[in-house]
Design a protein around this motif. Structure first.
Motif, PDB file in Angstrom:
ATOM      1  N   VAL A 195       0.868  -0.975  -0.155  1.00 37.89           N
ATOM      2  CA  VAL A 195       0.196  -0.099   0.211  1.00 37.89           C
ATOM      3  C   VAL A 195       1.330   1.443  -0.203  1.00 37.89           C
ATOM      4  O   VAL A 195       0.228   2.207  -0.417  1.00 37.89           O
ATOM      5  N   ARG A 196       1.689   1.116   0.709  1.00 42.23           N
ATOM      6  CA  ARG A 196       3.061   2.503   0.610  1.00 42.23           C
ATOM      7  C   ARG A 196       3.267   2.949  -0.862  1.00 42.23           C
ATOM      8  O   ARG A 196       3.502   3.317  -0.918  1.00 42.23           O
ATOM      9  N   TYR A 197       3.384   1.781  -1.776  1.00 41.78           N
ATOM     10  CA  TYR A 197       4.981   2.256  -2.332  1.00 41.78           C
ATOM     11  C   TYR A 197       4.003   1.942  -3.845  1.00 41.78           C
ATOM     12  O   TYR A 197       4.193   2.305  -5.074  1.00 41.78           O
ATOM     13  N   ASP A 198       2.145   1.120  -3.976  1.00 34.97           N
ATOM     14  CA  ASP A 198       1.727   1.141  -5.258  1.00 34.97           C
ATOM     15  C   ASP A 198       0.132   1.632  -4.567  1.00 34.97           C
ATOM     16  O   ASP A 198      -0.610   1.559  -4.258  1.00 34.97           O
ATOM     17  N   GLU A 199       0.554   2.567  -5.629  1.00 29.85           N
ATOM     18  CA  GLU A 199      -0.236   4.205  -6.062  1.00 29.85           C
ATOM     19  C   GLU A 199      -1.972   2.769  -6.114  1.00 29.85           C
ATOM     20  O   GLU A 199      -3.070   3.371  -5.383  1.00 29.85           O
ATOM     21  N   ASP A 200      -2.051   2.325  -7.402  1.00 27.76           N
ATOM     22  CA  ASP A 200      -3.419   1.374  -7.206  1.00 27.76           C
ATOM     23  C   ASP A 200      -3.381   0.929  -6.748  1.00 27.76           C
ATOM     24  O   ASP A 200      -4.896   0.442  -6.237  1.00 27.76           O
ATOM     25  N   ALA A 246      -3.118   0.675  -3.193  1.00 33.02           N
ATOM     26  CA  ALA A 246      -3.835   1.389  -2.192  1.00 33.02           C
ATOM     27  C   ALA A 246      -4.958   2.141  -2.547  1.00 33.02           C
ATOM     28  O   ALA A 246      -6.011   2.178  -1.514  1.00 33.02           O
ATOM     29  N   ASN A 247      -5.155   2.928  -4.295  1.00 31.56           N
ATOM     30  CA  ASN A 247      -7.026   3.525  -3.706  1.00 31.56           C
ATOM     31  C   ASN A 247      -7.571   2.484  -4.314  1.00 31.56           C
ATOM     32  O   ASN A 247      -9.009   2.612  -3.092  1.00 31.56           O
TER      33      ASN A 247
END
Length: 125
Positions: free
Chosen positions: A88-93, A95-96
């Motif tokens: 979640v910290r490094y992958d924006e998609d 995390a969304n």
């Protein structure tokens, strides 16, 4: 057992006396009386037992299917798994998608421990 005895056209004497194992044909009046007793007393009770057994079996089958369906559902992500938290910290998609799955609420709102760590669960109400 009682139903079969009432529906039979012969009287079967059991081992109770000197008539042991003897068979005797019922008279027409006895046969009609026994048929009436069977139809009015025995058959309704047997039908109710069959319906009850069928209902219980159906409910049991439905609960087994429901339990199987509930246990086979897997969440898209486990919000407390360290690997997921790093992703979640490094992958924006990702995390969304995680935010969308949580309904816009912080994921710690569902856990008492993490809510306390987050200073009382700010943003959970």
């Amino acid at each position: 057992y009682v139903g079969s005895r009432l529906q039979s056209k012969v009287i079967e004497y059991e081992e109770t006396g000197w008539y042991d194992g003897n068979f005797e044909k019922k008279t027409e009046a006895e046969y009609k009386r026994d048929q009436f007793l069977f139809q009015s007393d025995v058959k309704p009770a047997v039908d109710r037992l069959k319906l009850l057994t069928l209902s219980v079996a159906s409910l049991w089958l439905a609960s087994c299917i429901g339990l199987n369906a509930a246990t086979s559902m897997k969440p898209v992500f486990n919000e407390y798994d360290p690997n997921v938290l790093n992703r979640v910290r490094y992958d924006e998609d990702f995390a969304n998608e995680a935010a969308k799955q949580s309904g816009g609420r912080p994921t710690y709102c569902d856990n008492r421990y993490y809510r306390a760590v987050a200073n009382g669960g700010q943003g959970c109400n």
